[in-house]
Design a protein around this motif. Structure first.
Motif, PDB file in Angstrom:
ATOM      1  N   PHE A  11       0.989  -1.211  -0.160  1.00 16.93           N
ATOM      2  CA  PHE A  11       0.191  -0.011   0.059  1.00 16.93           C
ATOM      3  C   PHE A  11       0.875   1.241  -0.001  1.00 16.93           C
ATOM      4  CE2 PHE A  11      -3.298  -2.615   1.007  1.00 16.93           C
ATOM      5  CZ  PHE A  11      -4.631  -2.052   0.656  1.00 16.93           C
ATOM      6  N   ARG A  12       1.749   1.312   0.897  1.00 14.12           N
ATOM      7  CA  ARG A  12       2.668   2.500   1.002  1.00 14.12           C
ATOM      8  C   ARG A  12       3.472   2.825  -0.302  1.00 14.12           C
ATOM      9  NH1 ARG A  12       2.928   0.601   6.523  1.00 14.12           N
ATOM     10  NH2 ARG A  12       4.958  -0.623   6.138  1.00 14.12           N
ATOM     11  N   GLY A  13       4.181   1.802  -0.652  1.00 10.20           N
ATOM     12  CA  GLY A  13       4.935   1.771  -1.846  1.00 10.20           C
ATOM     13  C   GLY A  13       4.170   2.215  -3.181  1.00 10.20           C
ATOM     14  N   THR A  14       3.072   1.947  -3.134  1.00  7.94           N
ATOM     15  CA  THR A  14       2.190   1.982  -4.501  1.00  7.94           C
ATOM     16  C   THR A  14       1.686   3.521  -4.309  1.00  7.94           C
ATOM     17  OG1 THR A  14       1.588  -0.325  -4.707  1.00  7.94           O
ATOM     18  CG2 THR A  14       0.349   1.486  -5.884  1.00  7.94           C
ATOM     19  N   ILE A  15       1.257   3.971  -3.084  1.00 10.37           N
ATOM     20  CA  ILE A  15       0.302   5.013  -3.158  1.00 10.37           C
ATOM     21  C   ILE A  15       1.259   6.542  -3.202  1.00 10.37           C
ATOM     22  CG2 ILE A  15      -0.600   6.678  -1.159  1.00 10.37           C
ATOM     23  CD1 ILE A  15      -2.390   4.207  -0.497  1.00 10.37           C
ATOM     24  N   SER A  47      -4.208   1.731  13.084  1.00  9.19           N
ATOM     25  CA  SER A  47      -3.268   0.873  13.683  1.00  9.19           C
ATOM     26  C   SER A  47      -2.111   0.330  12.467  1.00  9.19           C
ATOM     27  CB  SER A  47      -3.778  -0.197  14.160  1.00  9.19           C
ATOM     28  OG  SER A  47      -4.687  -0.931  13.171  1.00  9.19           O
ATOM     29  N   ALA A  48      -2.707   0.786  11.084  1.00  6.26           N
ATOM     30  CA  ALA A  48      -1.643   0.495  10.041  1.00  6.26           C
ATOM     31  C   ALA A  48      -0.971   1.488   9.548  1.00  6.26           C
ATOM     32  CB  ALA A  48      -2.635  -0.207   8.717  1.00  6.26           C
ATOM     33  N   LEU A  49      -1.240   2.758  10.210  1.00  2.00           N
ATOM     34  CA  LEU A  49      -0.494   4.053   9.839  1.00  2.00           C
ATOM     35  C   LEU A  49       0.329   4.659  10.899  1.00  2.00           C
ATOM     36  CD1 LEU A  49      -3.868   5.746   8.577  1.00  2.00           C
ATOM     37  CD2 LEU A  49      -2.065   4.574   7.138  1.00  2.00           C
ATOM     38  N   THR A  50       0.914   3.888  11.758  1.00  2.00           N
ATOM     39  CA  THR A  50       1.523   4.134  12.928  1.00  2.00           C
ATOM     40  C   THR A  50       3.142   4.672  12.202  1.00  2.00           C
ATOM     41  OG1 THR A  50       2.487   1.951  13.084  1.00  2.00           O
ATOM     42  CG2 THR A  50       0.561   2.757  14.476  1.00  2.00           C
ATOM     43  N   GLU A  51       3.480   4.249  11.241  1.00  2.00           N
ATOM     44  CA  GLU A  51       4.830   4.757  10.697  1.00  2.00           C
ATOM     45  C   GLU A  51       4.875   6.042   9.924  1.00  2.00           C
ATOM     46  OE1 GLU A  51       6.550   1.161   9.068  1.00  2.00           O
ATOM     47  OE2 GLU A  51       6.425   0.050  10.965  1.00  2.00           O
ATOM     48  N   ILE A  52       3.509   6.501   9.354  1.00  2.00           N
ATOM     49  CA  ILE A  52       3.510   7.402   8.484  1.00  2.00           C
ATOM     50  C   ILE A  52       3.835   8.882   8.760  1.00  2.00           C
ATOM     51  CG2 ILE A  52       1.819   8.573   6.878  1.00  2.00           C
ATOM     52  CD1 ILE A  52       2.341   5.547   6.271  1.00  2.00           C
TER      53      ILE A  52
END
Length: 321
Positions: free
Chosen positions: A229-233, A245-250
């Motif tokens: 998700f992160r790499g594509t977006i 909880s999936a965005l803690t490193e953003i």
């Protein structure tokens, strides 16, 4: 045919007479006789010559090895179930969504391993709907997933709400919508979407949310890992609806940002509900019961480790001590 009849048959064979067989089994001789007669009726042939010493007939000789095998298997089965209910379980299988596996389960798993060193934990990251299906099918013992009433409403399922968390919009830092503080479904739907694959609760949740809002999103692709998700977006104008909880490193990634979903017409922002689920029969098995209670204790509202949903801008997941 009943197992007691086969056991009576073997007792007579081993002792040589009905009286001693009755004493060994702690019943009356008439009870042994009735059990043998019932077995002979079921089989349609006499098993013993009725003399002073009980001797096997041809049918009895044919029956003997199979009767021993059946009774031995019954004894093995009884022992296995007794050991299971006594807590002698060699492994415990847990299915959980990816974010739970990454951030929330590790301290729970470590504590369980310390208190139950004889039980090997097997943890599998699965989409919520898939995890609930394999739980229902008996392939795992416990699931920590997004709630899906289609599964959890079943009478044989037991579930506990652990926490709720907001869903946010992940986008590239230079995305046109990054200038907004919060976004409506209509604004989000103007851009291509990346969603989880079929079997993931997030796909079901977001599809229902768009449908309720009366808009149809353009699904550009389906993925199943947060790294994908992160790499594509970060490469373009695609958006993704993801839980906190999936965005803690953003916040540590300058190429990505998140934005809140706006509350419209008095409705609360989009959220997901994470639950702990198992089947009612499994809660009688001590290691599974202990794991279930341990997970619940980490999220108990009466406990110092209770989950407190933080403000959106803090980008924190529910905390466990």
């Amino acid at each position: 045919m009943r197992i007691e009849q086969l056991q009576a048959f073997l007792a007579v064979v081993d002792t040589g007479n009905f009286g001693q067989a009755a004493r060994d089994r702690g019943v009356t001789q008439s009870t042994i006789s009735r059990q043998i007669q019932a077995l002979e009726t079921d089989l349609g042939a006499p098993l013993f010559h009725r003399h002073t010493q009980a001797q096997l007939t041809v049918a009895g000789e044919r029956c003997l090895p199979r009767a021993r095998k059946i009774c031995q298997e019954w004894q093995n089965l009884t022992q296995d179930v007794q050991e299971l209910m006594a807590g002698k379980q060699s492994d415990l299988c847990v299915a959980a969504i990816h974010s739970v596996c990454s951030y929330l389960l590790p301290p729970i798993l470590q504590k369980f391993c310390r208190t139950h060193p004889q039980v090997q934990l097997r943890v599998t990251a699965l989409g919520s709907d898939r995890a609930l299906k394999v739980l229902r099918d008996g392939l795992v013992d416990v699931a920590v997933v997004m709630n899906n009433p289609a599964f959890t409403a079943s009478a044989d399922m037991v579930s506990e709400i652990l926490y709720e968390e907001a869903i946010e919009v992940l986008m590239a830092a230079d995305h046109p919508l990054s200038k907004c503080y919060s976004l409506t479904a209509a604004e989000i739907a103007r851009y291509p979407q990346i969603t989880f694959k079929d079997g993931y609760g997030m796909q079901r949740l977001t599809q229902n949310w768009f449908a309720t809002a009366g808009v149809t999103p353009h699904i550009a692709m389906e993925l199943n890992t947060l790294d994908a998700f992160r790499g594509t977006i970060r490469q373009g104008e695609c958006l993704a609806l993801l839980p906190q909880s999936a965005l803690t490193e953003i916040p540590q990634d300058p190429t990505l940002v998140t934005r809140e979903i706006a509350a419209v017409n008095g409705q609360p922002p989009l959220q997901r509900q994470v639950i702990l689920a198992t089947t009612s029969d499994r809660l009688y098995i001590p290691p599974i019961q202990a794991f279930y209670e341990l997970v619940c204790s980490f999220y108990s509202s009466d406990s110092p480790t209770a989950t407190q949903q933080p403000p959106s801008h803090e980008r924190n997941i529910p905390r466990i001590a």
